[in-house]
Design a protein around this motif. Sequence first.
Motif, PDB file in Angstrom:
ATOM      1  N   LYS A 199       4.994 -15.801   5.889  1.00 29.40           N
ATOM      2  CA  LYS A 199       5.671 -16.373   4.582  1.00 29.40           C
ATOM      3  C   LYS A 199       5.586 -15.372   3.417  1.00 29.40           C
ATOM      4  O   LYS A 199       6.720 -15.014   2.849  1.00 29.40           O
ATOM      5  N   GLN A 200       4.360 -14.786   3.369  1.00 24.21           N
ATOM      6  CA  GLN A 200       4.219 -13.723   2.248  1.00 24.21           C
ATOM      7  C   GLN A 200       5.059 -12.483   2.469  1.00 24.21           C
ATOM      8  O   GLN A 200       5.524 -11.698   1.735  1.00 24.21           O
ATOM      9  N   LEU A 201       4.887 -12.261   3.705  1.00 24.26           N
ATOM     10  CA  LEU A 201       5.562 -10.821   4.323  1.00 24.26           C
ATOM     11  C   LEU A 201       6.837 -10.879   4.155  1.00 24.26           C
ATOM     12  O   LEU A 201       7.711 -10.207   3.747  1.00 24.26           O
ATOM     13  N   LEU A 202       7.775 -12.215   4.291  1.00 26.66           N
ATOM     14  CA  LEU A 202       8.944 -12.244   4.370  1.00 26.66           C
ATOM     15  C   LEU A 202       9.509 -12.388   2.994  1.00 26.66           C
ATOM     16  O   LEU A 202      10.654 -12.184   2.879  1.00 26.66           O
ATOM     17  N   ALA A 203       8.852 -12.782   2.144  1.00 25.16           N
ATOM     18  CA  ALA A 203       9.025 -12.477   0.557  1.00 25.16           C
ATOM     19  C   ALA A 203       8.524 -11.279   0.013  1.00 25.16           C
ATOM     20  O   ALA A 203       9.018 -10.960  -1.277  1.00 25.16           O
ATOM     21  N   ALA A 204       7.830 -10.140   0.694  1.00 27.67           N
ATOM     22  CA  ALA A 204       7.696  -9.056   0.300  1.00 27.67           C
ATOM     23  C   ALA A 204       8.623  -8.117   0.018  1.00 27.67           C
ATOM     24  O   ALA A 204       9.339  -7.701   0.990  1.00 27.67           O
ATOM     25  N   PRO A 205       8.871  -7.652  -1.155  1.00 26.38           N
ATOM     26  CA  PRO A 205       9.853  -6.547  -1.062  1.00 26.38           C
ATOM     27  C   PRO A 205       9.387  -5.133  -0.973  1.00 26.38           C
ATOM     28  O   PRO A 205       8.219  -5.148  -0.945  1.00 26.38           O
ATOM     29  N   GLU A 249      14.589  -6.526   3.194  1.00 27.29           N
ATOM     30  CA  GLU A 249      13.404  -6.214   3.036  1.00 27.29           C
ATOM     31  C   GLU A 249      12.245  -6.866   3.451  1.00 27.29           C
ATOM     32  O   GLU A 249      11.100  -6.515   4.016  1.00 27.29           O
ATOM     33  N   GLY A 250      12.376  -8.424   3.297  1.00 24.70           N
ATOM     34  CA  GLY A 250      11.359  -9.309   3.852  1.00 24.70           C
ATOM     35  C   GLY A 250      11.139  -9.000   5.136  1.00 24.70           C
ATOM     36  O   GLY A 250       9.878  -9.057   5.869  1.00 24.70           O
ATOM     37  N   LYS A 251      12.077  -8.912   5.998  1.00 25.84           N
ATOM     38  CA  LYS A 251      12.197  -8.730   7.421  1.00 25.84           C
ATOM     39  C   LYS A 251      11.563  -7.611   7.847  1.00 25.84           C
ATOM     40  O   LYS A 251      10.818  -7.109   8.819  1.00 25.84           O
ATOM     41  N   VAL A 296      18.940 -10.457   9.860  1.00 23.18           N
ATOM     42  CA  VAL A 296      18.756 -10.671   8.615  1.00 23.18           C
ATOM     43  C   VAL A 296      19.165 -11.898   7.967  1.00 23.18           C
ATOM     44  O   VAL A 296      18.635 -12.468   6.965  1.00 23.18           O
ATOM     45  N   ASN A 297      20.129 -12.640   8.650  1.00 23.29           N
ATOM     46  CA  ASN A 297      20.646 -13.870   7.881  1.00 23.29           C
ATOM     47  C   ASN A 297      20.386 -15.226   8.834  1.00 23.29           C
ATOM     48  O   ASN A 297      21.229 -15.984   8.550  1.00 23.29           O
ATOM     49  N   THR A 298      19.636 -15.132   9.805  1.00 24.38           N
ATOM     50  CA  THR A 298      19.167 -16.131  10.994  1.00 24.38           C
ATOM     51  C   THR A 298      17.912 -16.299  10.911  1.00 24.38           C
ATOM     52  O   THR A 298      16.914 -15.443  10.327  1.00 24.38           O
ATOM     53  N   SER A 315       9.382  -5.918   6.213  1.00 28.34           N
ATOM     54  CA  SER A 315       7.785  -5.984   5.972  1.00 28.34           C
ATOM     55  C   SER A 315       7.254  -6.610   7.101  1.00 28.34           C
ATOM     56  O   SER A 315       6.107  -6.187   7.578  1.00 28.34           O
ATOM     57  N   LEU A 316       7.965  -7.898   7.540  1.00 31.96           N
ATOM     58  CA  LEU A 316       7.081  -8.478   8.669  1.00 31.96           C
ATOM     59  C   LEU A 316       7.284  -7.716  10.023  1.00 31.96           C
ATOM     60  O   LEU A 316       6.338  -7.682  10.715  1.00 31.96           O
ATOM     61  N   PHE A 317       8.399  -6.993  10.162  1.00 30.36           N
ATOM     62  CA  PHE A 317       8.523  -5.948  11.450  1.00 30.36           C
ATOM     63  C   PHE A 317       7.482  -5.010  11.272  1.00 30.36           C
ATOM     64  O   PHE A 317       6.723  -4.879  12.528  1.00 30.36           O
ATOM     65  N   LEU A 318       7.325  -4.245  10.391  1.00 32.30           N
ATOM     66  CA  LEU A 318       6.522  -3.228  10.205  1.00 32.30           C
ATOM     67  C   LEU A 318       4.771  -3.642  10.424  1.00 32.30           C
ATOM     68  O   LEU A 318       3.836  -3.282  10.736  1.00 32.30           O
ATOM     69  N   ASP A 319       4.527  -4.983   9.966  1.00 33.34           N
ATOM     70  CA  ASP A 319       3.355  -5.670  10.331  1.00 33.34           C
ATOM     71  C   ASP A 319       2.978  -6.023  11.668  1.00 33.34           C
ATOM     72  O   ASP A 319       1.867  -5.943  12.048  1.00 33.34           O
ATOM     73  N   GLN A 320       4.058  -6.502  12.292  1.00 29.97           N
ATOM     74  CA  GLN A 320       3.930  -6.915  13.470  1.00 29.97           C
ATOM     75  C   GLN A 320       3.835  -5.947  14.780  1.00 29.97           C
ATOM     76  O   GLN A 320       3.411  -5.793  15.642  1.00 29.97           O
ATOM     77  N   ILE A 321       4.485  -4.530  14.406  1.00 32.83           N
ATOM     78  CA  ILE A 321       5.071  -3.782  15.429  1.00 32.83           C
ATOM     79  C   ILE A 321       4.104  -2.393  15.457  1.00 32.83           C
ATOM     80  O   ILE A 321       3.935  -1.983  14.305  1.00 32.83           O
TER      81      ILE A 321
END
Length: 268
Positions: free
Chosen positions: A26-32, A60-62, A97-99, A64-70
């Motif tokens: 949740k934090q990553l998805l909100a991270a700019p 931007e949030g996605k 981005v929108n799903t 951030s999450l992508f870079l953390d996971q991959i």
Amino acid sequence: MPFLAAALLIAAFFWHRRYSRQKKRKQLLAAPLTPEQREIVRQLVPITRQLPQPLRPKLEGKISLFLDQITFHGQNELEVNEAMKLSIAAQACLLIVNTDAWYDTLRTVLIYPSAFRTRRNTHDGYVVQERDLTMLGESWARGPVVLSWDHALKGGLDAHDGHNVVIHEFAHQLDSLTGHTNGIPLLSKGQAYEGWEKAMLDAYNDHVERVQNGYRTLIDPYGATNHEEFFAETIVTFFEKPQALQRDLPALYTQLAELLALDPAKWG
């Protein structure tokens, strides 16, 4: 330790780990992105400049999450830098981005400097042959995704040529979320399978016929290979030539717009 107490302790441990993961997500998805990262994305993936304003924080949030996971691994001595990661992540995240869709099982992206060679088995009746193929990208159902950086960069920089290896390979990842890569992705809530099937099959059959007869096609001719490649190429066309796709294949455009909850024909 009594059995019940031990069981409760184990349950609490797993609950806490799950809670921590959900909180981090949740934090990553909100991270700019930082201003420097945002500028890199703007320069290397100019289609992101056309995104409606409400979608930009989501992207931007996605990212951030992508870079953390991959984890990104350079091949053939390629050194992977932040710009490469951001370019690939931004293109991959455009699709979702929108799903609520996410590349849950993907953990690794392999990046070659340019086109790479791979060995594949081909079947001719009962005869199996090994062939060396030159590839721009590959996508495996549970990962990894393999990319040529030269072509990933070019695809990101030119948002209107109808060719994008990153979007193509991540369309396969989206397709594979059902457990099968067959051109039938997880449809959006309320999206009717009958409408999806008719629009896709009508467009695919017409596309194959046009390719076989040597006619020019809006969707890349490679889409005539099979249903999964047609799906991947239609996703590329949806982002890179949306007005033309909406004009020439309105039923297909409508289905893709519903699937991805996007309407790029109105962007820009």
